[in-house]
Structure formats: C-alpha cells, structure tokens
Design a protein around this motif. Structure first.
Motif, PDB file in Angstrom:
ATOM      1  N   UNK A 189     -67.402  45.134  69.288  1.00 46.75           N
ATOM      2  CA  UNK A 189     -67.134  43.707  69.403  1.00 46.75           C
ATOM      3  C   UNK A 189     -65.973  43.338  68.490  1.00 46.75           C
ATOM      4  N   UNK A 190     -65.034  42.601  69.040  1.00 46.81           N
ATOM      5  CA  UNK A 190     -63.917  42.085  68.254  1.00 46.81           C
ATOM      6  C   UNK A 190     -64.204  40.619  67.962  1.00 46.81           C
ATOM      7  N   UNK A 245     -74.400  47.346  68.043  1.00 46.24           N
ATOM      8  CA  UNK A 245     -72.958  47.530  68.044  1.00 46.24           C
ATOM      9  C   UNK A 245     -72.323  47.342  66.684  1.00 46.24           C
ATOM     10  N   UNK A 246     -71.013  47.426  66.671  1.00 50.07           N
ATOM     11  CA  UNK A 246     -70.216  47.204  65.469  1.00 50.07           C
ATOM     12  C   UNK A 246     -69.269  46.042  65.717  1.00 50.07           C
ATOM     13  N   UNK A 247     -68.760  45.469  64.632  1.00 51.27           N
ATOM     14  CA  UNK A 247     -67.850  44.333  64.746  1.00 51.27           C
ATOM     15  C   UNK A 247     -66.560  44.642  63.998  1.00 51.27           C
ATOM     16  N   UNK A 248     -65.448  44.377  64.660  1.00 50.97           N
ATOM     17  CA  UNK A 248     -64.141  44.408  64.015  1.00 50.97           C
ATOM     18  C   UNK A 248     -63.702  42.955  63.854  1.00 50.97           C
ATOM     19  N   UNK A 249     -63.516  42.533  62.620  1.00 53.28           N
ATOM     20  CA  UNK A 249     -63.072  41.173  62.325  1.00 53.28           C
ATOM     21  C   UNK A 249     -61.560  41.184  62.246  1.00 53.28           C
ATOM     22  N   UNK A 250     -60.935  40.264  62.980  1.00 59.62           N
ATOM     23  CA  UNK A 250     -59.485  40.191  62.992  1.00 59.62           C
ATOM     24  C   UNK A 250     -59.035  38.800  62.553  1.00 59.62           C
ATOM     25  N   UNK A 251     -58.111  38.785  61.601  1.00 54.62           N
ATOM     26  CA  UNK A 251     -57.466  37.546  61.163  1.00 54.62           C
ATOM     27  C   UNK A 251     -55.968  37.760  61.326  1.00 54.62           C
ATOM     28  N   UNK A 252     -55.324  36.860  62.082  1.00 59.29           N
ATOM     29  CA  UNK A 252     -53.899  37.010  62.349  1.00 59.29           C
ATOM     30  C   UNK A 252     -53.105  35.989  61.540  1.00 59.29           C
ATOM     31  N   UNK A 253     -52.133  36.490  60.803  1.00 59.73           N
ATOM     32  CA  UNK A 253     -51.247  35.646  60.001  1.00 59.73           C
ATOM     33  C   UNK A 253     -49.960  35.446  60.797  1.00 59.73           C
ATOM     34  N   UNK A 272     -67.154  34.053  56.968  1.00 60.96           N
ATOM     35  CA  UNK A 272     -67.502  35.007  58.032  1.00 60.96           C
ATOM     36  C   UNK A 272     -67.924  36.334  57.418  1.00 60.96           C
ATOM     37  N   UNK A 273     -67.196  36.790  56.417  1.00 69.34           N
ATOM     38  CA  UNK A 273     -67.540  38.052  55.763  1.00 69.34           C
ATOM     39  C   UNK A 273     -68.889  37.961  55.063  1.00 69.34           C
ATOM     40  N   UNK A 274     -69.199  36.798  54.498  1.00 73.32           N
ATOM     41  CA  UNK A 274     -70.510  36.595  53.873  1.00 73.32           C
ATOM     42  C   UNK A 274     -71.623  36.717  54.909  1.00 73.32           C
ATOM     43  N   UNK A 275     -71.409  36.120  56.082  1.00 73.62           N
ATOM     44  CA  UNK A 275     -72.397  36.219  57.162  1.00 73.62           C
ATOM     45  C   UNK A 275     -72.642  37.680  57.537  1.00 73.62           C
ATOM     46  N   UNK A 276     -71.568  38.407  57.720  1.00 79.13           N
ATOM     47  CA  UNK A 276     -71.685  39.805  58.127  1.00 79.13           C
ATOM     48  C   UNK A 276     -72.307  40.656  57.026  1.00 79.13           C
ATOM     49  N   UNK A 312     -69.117  46.718  59.983  1.00 79.65           N
ATOM     50  CA  UNK A 312     -67.955  45.923  60.355  1.00 79.65           C
ATOM     51  C   UNK A 312     -66.740  46.356  59.551  1.00 79.65           C
ATOM     52  N   UNK A 313     -65.568  46.089  60.145  1.00 83.89           N
ATOM     53  CA  UNK A 313     -64.282  46.344  59.504  1.00 83.89           C
ATOM     54  C   UNK A 313     -63.466  45.064  59.590  1.00 83.89           C
TER      55      UNK A 313
END
Length: 138
Positions: A5-6, A31-39, A68-72, A79-80
C-alpha cells in the motif's frame, strides 16, 4: 490483494484520516505501507532560504508528517518513508507505477487549497493516471 500500500501524505487533516484507512487495509490483508511525502519546487526553495542546514530541513519535513508516522508507529505494520521531490501528482504516479503497488491511499484535499482550485487536486491527478486502485479519503 492489498499487500503493498502506498500512502501519500502531506500532513493535512485529510492525509491523517487517510492513514487510518491505509492501516485498516494493511491489517486486513497483512500488508505493508510505503509513506510518500512529495516536496515541490516552491517548498524546496523556501526550505533552503529559511533554514540553516540540510538536517534542519529534513527535520521540519518529518515534523509535517509526524502525525501519520505516530499512527503507524502504534501498529505492528511494517512501513517505510520516502521523501520525493517534484510536482506531487506526477511524482506520486511515477513512483507508484514504477514500484508495483497494489493500492494507493490518498486524502481528497491537501494543504494547498488555492493550488487545488487552479490546477486540480493531487488525488484527482493520481486517480486518473496510476495503474492500481486508488482510495481517496474525504
């Protein structure tokens, strides 16, 4: 089904709510989660002008997505975190399509309402162009 999951986030309320849904999917399908933040370019320029060091810039970017990172972090889900650079919509699409995700979870609105009104929302751009199912969270 939804193993990879992205989760696209920008620190907005919608992206924090979307993290709840990403967690539910990941738990249900193991599953796993990839967290994406776009600058984007404007933010990147501003960061360089208003901060003293690269470390300080990285810290402030992580602070933006910290809820979001705290939630995960409160879950057992692997997650990454990826911080990417570019225009958010196309950058998320390119990253998602290149990395074979099973689904994308994204908030319906981000932090920049003016840009959303003029250019269209990032979530809309992603949903139109990505190769996997997209869950848009209000």
């Amino acid at each position: 089904m939804f193993k990879r999951i992205l989760l696209a986030t920008d620190g907005s309320k919608h992206s924090v709510r979307s993290a709840d849904h990403a967690v539910q999917l990941a738990e249900q399908f193991k599953g796993t989660i990839d967290v994406v933040y776009v600058v984007d370019g404007q933010t990147s320029k501003s960061d360089v002008l208003h901060n003293d060091s690269k470390y300080e810039i990285e810290q402030k970017r992580k602070e933006k997505i910290q809820p979001v990172l705290d939630q995960l972090g409160e879950t057992n889900i692997d997650y990454k975190v990826q911080i990417l650079h570019g225009e958010p919509g196309p950058t998320i699409v390119e990253f998602a399509n290149a990395n074979d995700f099973d689904s994308i979870v994204i908030g319906s609105r981000g932090l920049n309402n003016l840009q959303t009104m003029i250019l269209g929302s990032v979530s809309h751009k992603v949903a139109k162009r990505v190769d996997c199912p997209v869950l848009i969270v209000k």
